[in-house]
Structure formats: structure tokens, C-alpha cells
Design a protein around this motif. Structure first.
Motif, PDB file in Angstrom:
ATOM      1  N   LEU A  52       0.818  -1.214   0.000  1.00 39.08           N
ATOM      2  CA  LEU A  52       0.000   0.000   0.000  1.00 39.08           C
ATOM      3  C   LEU A  52       0.851   1.262   0.000  1.00 39.08           C
ATOM      4  O   LEU A  52       0.305   2.363   0.042  1.00 39.08           O
ATOM      5  CB  LEU A  52      -0.925   0.007   1.222  1.00 39.08           C
ATOM      6  CG  LEU A  52      -1.895  -1.172   1.315  1.00 39.08           C
ATOM      7  CD1 LEU A  52      -2.728  -1.078   2.593  1.00 39.08           C
ATOM      8  CD2 LEU A  52      -2.813  -1.236   0.096  1.00 39.08           C
ATOM      9  N   ASN A  53       2.157   1.120  -0.032  1.00 30.77           N
ATOM     10  CA  ASN A  53       3.056   2.272   0.031  1.00 30.77           C
ATOM     11  C   ASN A  53       4.121   2.132  -1.057  1.00 30.77           C
ATOM     12  O   ASN A  53       4.903   1.176  -1.040  1.00 30.77           O
ATOM     13  CB  ASN A  53       3.708   2.340   1.417  1.00 30.77           C
ATOM     14  CG  ASN A  53       4.418   3.659   1.652  1.00 30.77           C
ATOM     15  OD1 ASN A  53       4.472   4.520   0.779  1.00 30.77           O
ATOM     16  ND2 ASN A  53       4.980   3.823   2.830  1.00 30.77           N
ATOM     17  N   ILE A  54       4.127   3.063  -2.013  1.00 32.46           N
ATOM     18  CA  ILE A  54       5.047   3.041  -3.144  1.00 32.46           C
ATOM     19  C   ILE A  54       5.988   4.237  -3.032  1.00 32.46           C
ATOM     20  O   ILE A  54       5.546   5.358  -2.761  1.00 32.46           O
ATOM     21  CB  ILE A  54       4.287   3.133  -4.484  1.00 32.46           C
ATOM     22  CG1 ILE A  54       3.207   2.046  -4.580  1.00 32.46           C
ATOM     23  CG2 ILE A  54       5.252   3.064  -5.664  1.00 32.46           C
ATOM     24  CD1 ILE A  54       3.726   0.652  -4.611  1.00 32.46           C
ATOM     25  N   THR A  65       5.612   9.353  -4.366  1.00 28.30           N
ATOM     26  CA  THR A  65       5.147   8.387  -3.376  1.00 28.30           C
ATOM     27  C   THR A  65       3.644   8.205  -3.516  1.00 28.30           C
ATOM     28  O   THR A  65       2.926   9.111  -3.950  1.00 28.30           O
ATOM     29  CB  THR A  65       5.456   8.820  -1.924  1.00 28.30           C
ATOM     30  OG1 THR A  65       4.645   9.954  -1.583  1.00 28.30           O
ATOM     31  CG2 THR A  65       6.923   9.164  -1.760  1.00 28.30           C
ATOM     32  N   PHE A  66       3.181   7.028  -3.155  1.00 25.71           N
ATOM     33  CA  PHE A  66       1.752   6.708  -3.124  1.00 25.71           C
ATOM     34  C   PHE A  66       1.486   5.946  -1.840  1.00 25.71           C
ATOM     35  O   PHE A  66       2.209   5.006  -1.514  1.00 25.71           O
ATOM     36  CB  PHE A  66       1.356   5.853  -4.330  1.00 25.71           C
ATOM     37  CG  PHE A  66      -0.072   5.375  -4.300  1.00 25.71           C
ATOM     38  CD1 PHE A  66      -1.090   6.108  -4.901  1.00 25.71           C
ATOM     39  CD2 PHE A  66      -0.401   4.184  -3.654  1.00 25.71           C
ATOM     40  CE1 PHE A  66      -2.400   5.664  -4.864  1.00 25.71           C
ATOM     41  CE2 PHE A  66      -1.716   3.740  -3.610  1.00 25.71           C
ATOM     42  CZ  PHE A  66      -2.707   4.480  -4.214  1.00 25.71           C
ATOM     43  N   LEU A  67       0.450   6.344  -1.110  1.00 24.78           N
ATOM     44  CA  LEU A  67       0.085   5.664   0.131  1.00 24.78           C
ATOM     45  C   LEU A  67      -1.417   5.515   0.219  1.00 24.78           C
ATOM     46  O   LEU A  67      -2.152   6.512   0.204  1.00 24.78           O
ATOM     47  CB  LEU A  67       0.590   6.439   1.348  1.00 24.78           C
ATOM     48  CG  LEU A  67       0.173   5.888   2.726  1.00 24.78           C
ATOM     49  CD1 LEU A  67       0.764   4.492   2.958  1.00 24.78           C
ATOM     50  CD2 LEU A  67       0.584   6.843   3.834  1.00 24.78           C
ATOM     51  N   ALA A  68      -1.884   4.275   0.275  1.00 25.95           N
ATOM     52  CA  ALA A  68      -3.291   3.993   0.551  1.00 25.95           C
ATOM     53  C   ALA A  68      -3.423   3.750   2.049  1.00 25.95           C
ATOM     54  O   ALA A  68      -2.701   2.934   2.619  1.00 25.95           O
ATOM     55  CB  ALA A  68      -3.760   2.769  -0.226  1.00 25.95           C
ATOM     56  N   SER A  87      -8.394   7.022   2.357  1.00 27.95           N
ATOM     57  CA  SER A  87      -7.758   8.039   1.519  1.00 27.95           C
ATOM     58  C   SER A  87      -6.521   7.456   0.864  1.00 27.95           C
ATOM     59  O   SER A  87      -5.922   6.500   1.369  1.00 27.95           O
ATOM     60  CB  SER A  87      -7.384   9.277   2.345  1.00 27.95           C
ATOM     61  OG  SER A  87      -6.380   8.973   3.294  1.00 27.95           O
ATOM     62  N   GLU A  88      -6.160   8.039  -0.256  1.00 29.72           N
ATOM     63  CA  GLU A  88      -4.933   7.681  -0.955  1.00 29.72           C
ATOM     64  C   GLU A  88      -4.201   8.976  -1.258  1.00 29.72           C
ATOM     65  O   GLU A  88      -4.782   9.912  -1.811  1.00 29.72           O
ATOM     66  CB  GLU A  88      -5.247   6.877  -2.209  1.00 29.72           C
ATOM     67  CG  GLU A  88      -5.802   5.509  -1.839  1.00 29.72           C
ATOM     68  CD  GLU A  88      -6.446   4.750  -2.968  1.00 29.72           C
ATOM     69  OE1 GLU A  88      -6.814   3.585  -2.730  1.00 29.72           O
ATOM     70  OE2 GLU A  88      -6.599   5.297  -4.070  1.00 29.72           O
ATOM     71  N   ARG A  89      -2.941   9.026  -0.852  1.00 30.88           N
ATOM     72  CA  ARG A  89      -2.164  10.251  -0.978  1.00 30.88           C
ATOM     73  C   ARG A  89      -0.968  10.028  -1.896  1.00 30.88           C
ATOM     74  O   ARG A  89      -0.283   9.008  -1.808  1.00 30.88           O
ATOM     75  CB  ARG A  89      -1.668  10.701   0.392  1.00 30.88           C
ATOM     76  CG  ARG A  89      -0.868  11.996   0.363  1.00 30.88           C
ATOM     77  CD  ARG A  89      -0.252  12.284   1.709  1.00 30.88           C
ATOM     78  NE  ARG A  89       0.492  13.538   1.705  1.00 30.88           N
ATOM     79  CZ  ARG A  89       1.364  13.896   2.624  1.00 30.88           C
ATOM     80  NH1 ARG A  89       1.590  13.090   3.651  1.00 30.88           N
ATOM     81  NH2 ARG A  89       2.003  15.044   2.555  1.00 30.88           N
ATOM     82  N   VAL A 175      -1.430  15.176  -3.724  1.00 28.02           N
ATOM     83  CA  VAL A 175      -2.824  14.903  -4.068  1.00 28.02           C
ATOM     84  C   VAL A 175      -3.382  13.919  -3.053  1.00 28.02           C
ATOM     85  O   VAL A 175      -2.702  12.947  -2.697  1.00 28.02           O
ATOM     86  CB  VAL A 175      -2.936  14.280  -5.486  1.00 28.02           C
ATOM     87  CG1 VAL A 175      -4.344  13.757  -5.732  1.00 28.02           C
ATOM     88  CG2 VAL A 175      -2.543  15.281  -6.560  1.00 28.02           C
ATOM     89  N   TRP A 176      -4.592  14.186  -2.587  1.00 28.41           N
ATOM     90  CA  TRP A 176      -5.356  13.191  -1.830  1.00 28.41           C
ATOM     91  C   TRP A 176      -6.601  12.843  -2.632  1.00 28.41           C
ATOM     92  O   TRP A 176      -7.285  13.740  -3.148  1.00 28.41           O
ATOM     93  CB  TRP A 176      -5.818  13.722  -0.475  1.00 28.41           C
ATOM     94  CG  TRP A 176      -4.798  13.813   0.602  1.00 28.41           C
ATOM     95  CD1 TRP A 176      -4.534  12.906   1.586  1.00 28.41           C
ATOM     96  CD2 TRP A 176      -3.910  14.917   0.855  1.00 28.41           C
ATOM     97  NE1 TRP A 176      -3.546  13.367   2.420  1.00 28.41           N
ATOM     98  CE2 TRP A 176      -3.146  14.595   1.994  1.00 28.41           C
ATOM     99  CE3 TRP A 176      -3.699  16.141   0.222  1.00 28.41           C
ATOM    100  CZ2 TRP A 176      -2.188  15.456   2.506  1.00 28.41           C
ATOM    101  CZ3 TRP A 176      -2.739  16.995   0.724  1.00 28.41           C
ATOM    102  CH2 TRP A 176      -1.997  16.655   1.851  1.00 28.41           C
TER     103      TRP A 176
END
Length: 201
Positions: A52-54, A65-68, A87-89, A175-176
């Protein structure tokens, strides 16, 4: 479309990630569903061990970065169940510059055509700082340098933010993507930091 309503920092076309995924995942899913979507998403391209974390760093110094998360957007509040992604940021750093259109395009690339259509018809509900706060004194300050919008679609809400450097360049953004039920929380937290322009929802 949505991006035409956010002009303060200017617009230059160009994709951040440049690929179209074959499927999309959204807040409201379970962590397992979101992890499966991340795993199969050709834009996010997770490495072994990433779920869930890129985190990406490119040779030119660009970072992504990407975090769900089970947490809602903004400040983390407790207690919350851990069975729903709320949320996904995404965060971005581009040495060559970042534009509002880049952020919009990143959402389209990652989430695919259905969410892209939702984004493009989404209504702007919050802008910060309010236009009158940007008028007059042009002295650089962080409260003036950070500019953003929040849009409400039929399916999701979208919070996009860019930060301008003292030299005028814009290289950082975030971005969220989140469930619309958290709009009131986001508005309240932004109002503590910025003069807002709030439109009727």
C-alpha cells in the motif's frame, strides 16, 4: 474540466506518469482489495514487498510516493477501524517543474477512465488561499506559496496542492483522493491554516 478552475500557478500540459492502468481502485475498499489493485496497476509498478506504500526516485531526481491509508485525509484521527481504505495520498517532486495539469493527469493515469471522468466533472468546493489573500502584498511567505483546491465528484473527492519556491519555481505537489464524507474535516483543518474560498456544495 476540473483543472481549468485552478489557474493561480499556471497550467502547462504534460503527464506525470504517462501510462493507462487496466483497472482502478478507490477509497472505500478493503486493504486487501487495494493491495491487489496496487499490485496489478502498471502505473504504480510496486516492487517486491511494496503493497500500500510506493516510493520512487528517478535518475533525474524526480520523486513520487503513493500511500493507501485507513486514515482519512489530513490529520490522523483515532480510533478508526482498519478494514477500510479512506484516503490515498500521492506526493511529487519534479526538478524540471510541476503544474496543476500534471497533478490532474497523474490521477487520470493511475485511476483510469471512470475516475478520470469523475474528476473532470467534479465541482470545485474549496480554494486556498482565497484570491483576495493573494492580491496586494507579493512578499513570499509559505502561506501564500502553498496553493490548492478541493473538488467534489459524484464518486470521490480530490484535494490537490502545489508549493512555490522563493525563486518562483513550482517543484513540489501532493494529491489526496478520498471519500466525500471527509470534506468537512478537510475544510476545517484548511481553515485553521489559510484564508479559504469555500463554494456552495
Amino acid at each position: 474540466m476540473g483543472q481549468s478552475r485552478w489557474m493561480s500557478l499556471g497550467l502547462v500540459s504534460g503527464a506525470v506518469l504517462g501510462l493507462q492502468p487496466v483497472a482502478w481502485g478507490i477509497p472505500g475498499q478493503s486493504p486487501d482489495q487495494a493491495a491487489a489493485w496496487v499490485r496489478d496497476n502498471p502505473v504504480l509498478r510496486p516492487r517486491p514487498g511494496e503493497t500500500l506504500n510506493i516510493n520512487r526516485v528517478d535518475p533525474d531526481g524526480s520523486r513520487f510516493t503513493f500511500l493507501a491509508s485507513v486514515a482519512p485525509p489530513g490529520r490522523i484521527i483515532n480510533p478508526l477501524d482498519r478494514e477500510t481504505i479512506r484516503s490515498e495520498r500521492m506526493t511529487f517532486f519534479r526538478p524540471q517543474g510541476l503544474t496543476p495539469e500534471d497533478l490532474f493527469q497523474a490521477i487520470r493515469d493511475i485511476y483510469g477512465p471512470e475516475i478520470a471522468a469523475d474528476l473532470d466533472q467534479a465541482v470545485e468546493v474549496i480554494r486556498y488561499p482565497a484570491p483576495e489573500a493573494l492580491a496586494g502584498n507579493q512578499t513570499y511567505s509559505l502561506s501564500r506559496a502553498i496553493q490548492g483546491v478541493v473538488l467534489q465528484g459524484n464518486q470521490l473527492a480530490y484535494w490537490l496542492e502545489l508549493t512555490q519556491n522563493p525563486d518562483g519555481r513550482v517543484q513540489q505537489g501532493q494529491v489526496w483522493v478520498f471519500q466525500p464524507e471527509w470534506l468537512t474535516k478537510v475544510e476545517g483543518e484548511l481553515a485553521e491554516r489559510y484564508p479559504l474560498q469555500v463554494l456552495t456544495r
